[in-house]
Scaffold this motif. Structure first.
Motif, short mmCIF file in Angstrom:
data_model
loop_
_atom_site.label_atom_id
_atom_site.label_comp_id
_atom_site.label_asym_id
_atom_site.label_seq_id
_atom_site.Cartn_x
_atom_site.Cartn_y
_atom_site.Cartn_z
N LEU A 188 0.84 -1.20 0.00
CA LEU A 188 0.00 0.00 0.00
C LEU A 188 0.87 1.25 0.00
N GLU A 189 1.89 1.27 0.84
CA GLU A 189 2.75 2.47 0.90
C GLU A 189 3.51 2.68 -0.40
N GLU A 190 3.89 1.59 -1.08
CA GLU A 190 4.54 1.74 -2.39
C GLU A 190 3.57 2.36 -3.40
N LEU A 191 2.31 1.94 -3.34
CA LEU A 191 1.28 2.49 -4.22
C LEU A 191 1.03 3.97 -3.90
N VAL A 192 0.89 4.27 -2.62
CA VAL A 192 0.66 5.66 -2.19
C VAL A 192 1.80 6.55 -2.69
N THR A 193 3.03 6.09 -2.52
CA THR A 193 4.20 6.87 -2.94
C THR A 193 4.16 7.12 -4.45
N ALA A 194 3.91 6.08 -5.23
CA ALA A 194 3.90 6.22 -6.70
C ALA A 194 2.79 7.16 -7.16
N VAL A 195 1.59 6.97 -6.63
CA VAL A 195 0.45 7.75 -7.10
C VAL A 195 0.53 9.20 -6.61
N ASN A 196 0.90 9.39 -5.34
CA ASN A 196 0.99 10.76 -4.84
C ASN A 196 2.09 11.55 -5.55
N HIS A 197 3.20 10.90 -5.84
CA HIS A 197 4.28 11.55 -6.58
C HIS A 197 3.77 12.00 -7.95
N HIS A 198 3.07 11.11 -8.64
CA HIS A 198 2.55 11.43 -9.96
C HIS A 198 1.52 12.56 -9.89
N ALA A 199 0.57 12.45 -8.97
CA ALA A 199 -0.48 13.47 -8.87
C ALA A 199 0.13 14.84 -8.57
N ASP A 200 1.09 14.86 -7.65
CA ASP A 200 1.74 16.12 -7.30
C ASP A 200 2.45 16.73 -8.51
N GLU A 201 3.23 15.93 -9.21
CA GLU A 201 3.94 16.43 -10.40
C GLU A 201 2.97 16.88 -11.47
N GLU A 202 1.95 16.08 -11.71
CA GLU A 202 0.97 16.42 -12.75
C GLU A 202 0.28 17.74 -12.43
N GLU A 203 -0.05 17.94 -11.16
CA GLU A 203 -0.72 19.18 -10.77
C GLU A 203 0.20 20.38 -10.94
N ARG A 204 1.50 20.21 -10.65
CA ARG A 204 2.44 21.34 -10.77
C ARG A 204 2.84 21.63 -12.20
N THR A 205 2.82 20.63 -13.08
CA THR A 205 3.29 20.83 -14.45
C THR A 205 2.12 20.85 -15.43
N LEU A 206 1.65 19.68 -15.84
CA LEU A 206 0.63 19.60 -16.88
C LEU A 206 -0.64 20.38 -16.58
N LEU A 207 -1.15 20.25 -15.36
CA LEU A 207 -2.43 20.90 -15.07
C LEU A 207 -2.29 22.41 -15.01
N ASN A 208 -1.19 22.89 -14.45
CA ASN A 208 -0.96 24.34 -14.47
C ASN A 208 -0.76 24.84 -15.89
N ASP A 209 -0.01 24.08 -16.70
CA ASP A 209 0.16 24.46 -18.11
C ASP A 209 -1.19 24.50 -18.82
N ALA A 210 -2.04 23.52 -18.54
CA ALA A 210 -3.36 23.48 -19.18
C ALA A 210 -4.19 24.68 -18.76
N ARG A 211 -4.16 25.03 -17.48
CA ARG A 211 -4.91 26.21 -17.00
C ARG A 211 -4.47 27.47 -17.74
N GLU A 212 -3.15 27.60 -17.92
CA GLU A 212 -2.60 28.82 -18.53
C GLU A 212 -2.75 28.87 -20.04
N ASN A 213 -2.70 27.73 -20.71
CA ASN A 213 -2.58 27.73 -22.17
C ASN A 213 -3.76 27.16 -22.94
N VAL A 214 -4.64 26.46 -22.27
CA VAL A 214 -5.76 25.84 -22.97
C VAL A 214 -7.02 26.66 -22.66
N PRO A 215 -7.70 27.15 -23.70
CA PRO A 215 -8.90 27.97 -23.47
C PRO A 215 -9.98 27.21 -22.70
N ASP A 216 -10.79 27.95 -21.96
CA ASP A 216 -11.86 27.36 -21.13
C ASP A 216 -12.74 26.41 -21.93
N GLU A 217 -13.14 26.83 -23.13
CA GLU A 217 -14.06 25.99 -23.93
C GLU A 217 -13.39 24.66 -24.26
#
Length: 171
Positions: free
Chosen positions: A106-135
């Motif tokens: 479980l802890e190995e899974l938590v580590t892998a998924v939380n690492h990914h979610a954190d990175e995705e939120e800081r990179t891809l999702l922020n990029d999407a907010r800034e560069n992809v139109p609302d529509e």
């Protein structure tokens, strides 16, 4: 902009974040010895697989087309989905939810998924907010939800399906 639970959003960024928060809640349940750990794992497995598959089929290809969204971040996220699937399979294969092995996997899974979610939120999702139109984010959100629902309906979190995903990507 405060959102209430009754607010229906199709913004792909918000939908992805909502799934990430639900995964964190399920991790807490899986860590709780008095909770229905097996039930929480079943819900988690289905959500993780449906979420990742929908991102890879609907969201990531579209984000690649926006010039200020980093292709390397997209590739890295796909790789991390694979690591998440491998860690998920290892936990699904543990029979005793009260065992030390369960806690370790479980802890190995938590580590892998939380690492990914954190990175995705800081990179891809922020990029999407800034560069992809609302529509466009709303269109992607609708496609993401549709694909995610299709995977959930197909029992995508079963140990057999997760095993197929892990074996299929190792070639």
């Amino acid at each position: 902009m405060p959102a209430t639970t009754a607010t229906k959003t199709t913004d792909v960024v918000e939908l992805i974040l909502r799934d990430h928060r639900r995964m964190e809640e399920l991790f807490r349940a899986m860590r709780n010895v008095q909770a229905d750990r097996a039930g929480a794992l079943q819900e988690f497995a289905a959500l993780l697989v449906a979420h990742a598959e929908a991102e890879e089929s609907e969201v990531y290809p579209a984000l690649r087309r926006f010039k200020n969204v980093d292709d390397e971040d997209v590739e890295h996220s796909v790789h991390e989905h694979q690591e998440g699937n491998e860690a998920l399979l290892a936990l699904l294969e543990v029979e005793d939810t009260g065992s030390e092995e369960w806690d370790e996997k479980l802890e190995e899974l938590v580590t892998a998924v939380n690492h990914h979610a954190d990175e995705e939120e800081r990179t891809l999702l922020n990029d999407a907010r800034e560069n992809v139109p609302d529509e466009r984010r709303a269109e992607l959100g609708a496609a993401f939800e549709e694909a995610r629902g299709r995977h959930l309906a197909a029992d995508c979190g079963s140990v057999e399906n997760v095993r197929r995903l892990v074996e299929g990507s190792s070639h």
